[in-house]
Write a protein that holds these residues in place. Structure first.
Motif, short mmCIF file in Angstrom:
data_model
loop_
_atom_site.label_atom_id
_atom_site.label_comp_id
_atom_site.label_asym_id
_atom_site.label_seq_id
_atom_site.Cartn_x
_atom_site.Cartn_y
_atom_site.Cartn_z
N ARG A 3 48.52 -36.33 18.24
CA ARG A 3 49.10 -35.47 17.22
C ARG A 3 50.37 -36.13 16.66
O ARG A 3 50.87 -37.10 17.22
CB ARG A 3 49.42 -34.09 17.77
CG ARG A 3 50.40 -34.12 18.92
CD ARG A 3 50.81 -32.73 19.36
NE ARG A 3 51.66 -32.76 20.53
CZ ARG A 3 52.93 -33.12 20.54
NH1 ARG A 3 53.54 -33.49 19.43
NH2 ARG A 3 53.63 -33.12 21.66
N GLN A 4 50.86 -35.56 15.59
CA GLN A 4 52.09 -36.04 14.97
C GLN A 4 53.29 -35.74 15.87
O GLN A 4 53.36 -34.69 16.51
CB GLN A 4 52.26 -35.35 13.62
CG GLN A 4 53.43 -35.85 12.82
CD GLN A 4 53.46 -35.23 11.43
OE1 GLN A 4 52.42 -35.11 10.79
NE2 GLN A 4 54.63 -34.82 10.97
N GLN A 6 56.85 -34.59 17.10
CA GLN A 6 57.77 -33.48 16.79
C GLN A 6 59.08 -33.80 17.51
O GLN A 6 59.08 -34.46 18.55
CB GLN A 6 57.20 -32.15 17.30
CG GLN A 6 55.86 -31.81 16.71
CD GLN A 6 55.17 -30.69 17.49
OE1 GLN A 6 55.78 -30.02 18.33
NE2 GLN A 6 53.91 -30.48 17.20
N ASP A 37 57.43 -41.03 6.06
CA ASP A 37 56.01 -40.85 6.41
C ASP A 37 55.88 -40.32 7.85
O ASP A 37 55.44 -41.04 8.74
CB ASP A 37 55.21 -42.14 6.22
CG ASP A 37 55.89 -43.39 6.77
OD1 ASP A 37 56.80 -43.26 7.62
OD2 ASP A 37 55.51 -44.49 6.37
N GLU A 39 53.80 -38.45 9.19
CA GLU A 39 52.42 -38.38 9.70
C GLU A 39 51.97 -39.68 10.37
O GLU A 39 50.89 -39.73 10.97
CB GLU A 39 51.46 -38.00 8.57
CG GLU A 39 51.23 -39.08 7.53
CD GLU A 39 52.29 -39.18 6.44
OE1 GLU A 39 52.02 -39.85 5.43
OE2 GLU A 39 53.38 -38.59 6.58
N LEU A 42 52.92 -41.01 15.88
CA LEU A 42 51.94 -40.25 16.67
C LEU A 42 52.24 -40.32 18.15
O LEU A 42 52.73 -41.34 18.65
CB LEU A 42 50.53 -40.80 16.42
CG LEU A 42 50.08 -40.89 14.97
CD1 LEU A 42 48.72 -41.56 14.89
CD2 LEU A 42 50.05 -39.51 14.33
N GLU A 86 43.66 -43.77 15.29
CA GLU A 86 44.13 -42.63 14.50
C GLU A 86 45.16 -43.08 13.47
O GLU A 86 45.14 -42.61 12.33
CB GLU A 86 44.71 -41.54 15.40
CG GLU A 86 45.27 -40.34 14.66
CD GLU A 86 44.26 -39.60 13.80
OE1 GLU A 86 44.71 -38.81 12.92
OE2 GLU A 86 43.04 -39.76 13.97
N ARG A 90 44.79 -42.71 9.36
CA ARG A 90 45.81 -42.10 8.51
C ARG A 90 46.30 -43.07 7.44
O ARG A 90 46.53 -42.67 6.30
CB ARG A 90 46.98 -41.58 9.35
CG ARG A 90 46.58 -40.37 10.20
CD ARG A 90 47.70 -39.95 11.13
NE ARG A 90 47.27 -38.83 11.96
CZ ARG A 90 47.98 -37.75 12.18
NH1 ARG A 90 49.19 -37.61 11.64
NH2 ARG A 90 47.51 -36.79 12.95
#
Length: 133
Positions: A3-4, A6, A37, A39, A42, A86, A90
């Motif tokens: 996932r991205q 955080q 960017d 996104e 990861l 991944e 992206r």
């Protein structure tokens, strides 16, 4: 699960970098990167713990993989491969035509890993210049 990143992951990401002997990217640098960017930064998470991380960026012409690290206790589980796949997905969605990365000359295992994923060494010379704020 990939996932991205955080901000609540920051300490866990720092722990992964430290466990692998990598320099820690300062918070201020990440803040600037994440404006561009987010996104492409990861993490891999398993059972609530960050097990791997990849930091990518795209300048509109080339994608870059700047940091790939998997906690030493979690290696040989294809985490790094999944993170790279991944990130590649992206970058492709952003229209990125090529991805670059750097491998230190004494990192034979790292070079072998990247070659297995289709990355080929080129005879470029890296030049760098630190800028003062």
């Amino acid at each position: 699960m990939i996932r991205q990143f955080q901000w609540t992951d920051y300490d866990a990401v720092v722990s992964v970098w430290a466990a692998t002997g990598r320099d820690v990217v300062p918070r201020a640098e990440l803040e600037a990167k994440l404006l561009r960017d987010p996104e492409l930064f990861l993490v891999d998470e398993a059972d609530g713990a960050v097990t791997g991380v990849v930091l990518g960026t795209y300048d509109g012409r080339r994608g870059w993989i700047l940091r790939l690290a998997v906690h030493p206790d979690q290696r040989r589980q294809k985490i790094a491969t999944r993170l790279v796949e991944e990130l590649e997905r992206r970058l492709a969605l952003l229209g990125c035509p090529r991805i670059n990365l750097m491998v230190l000359p004494d990192n034979a295992a790292g070079l072998s890993f990247w070659q297995r994923l289709g990355y080929l060494p080129v005879p470029d010379v890296l030049c760098t210049k630190p800028l003062r704020p």
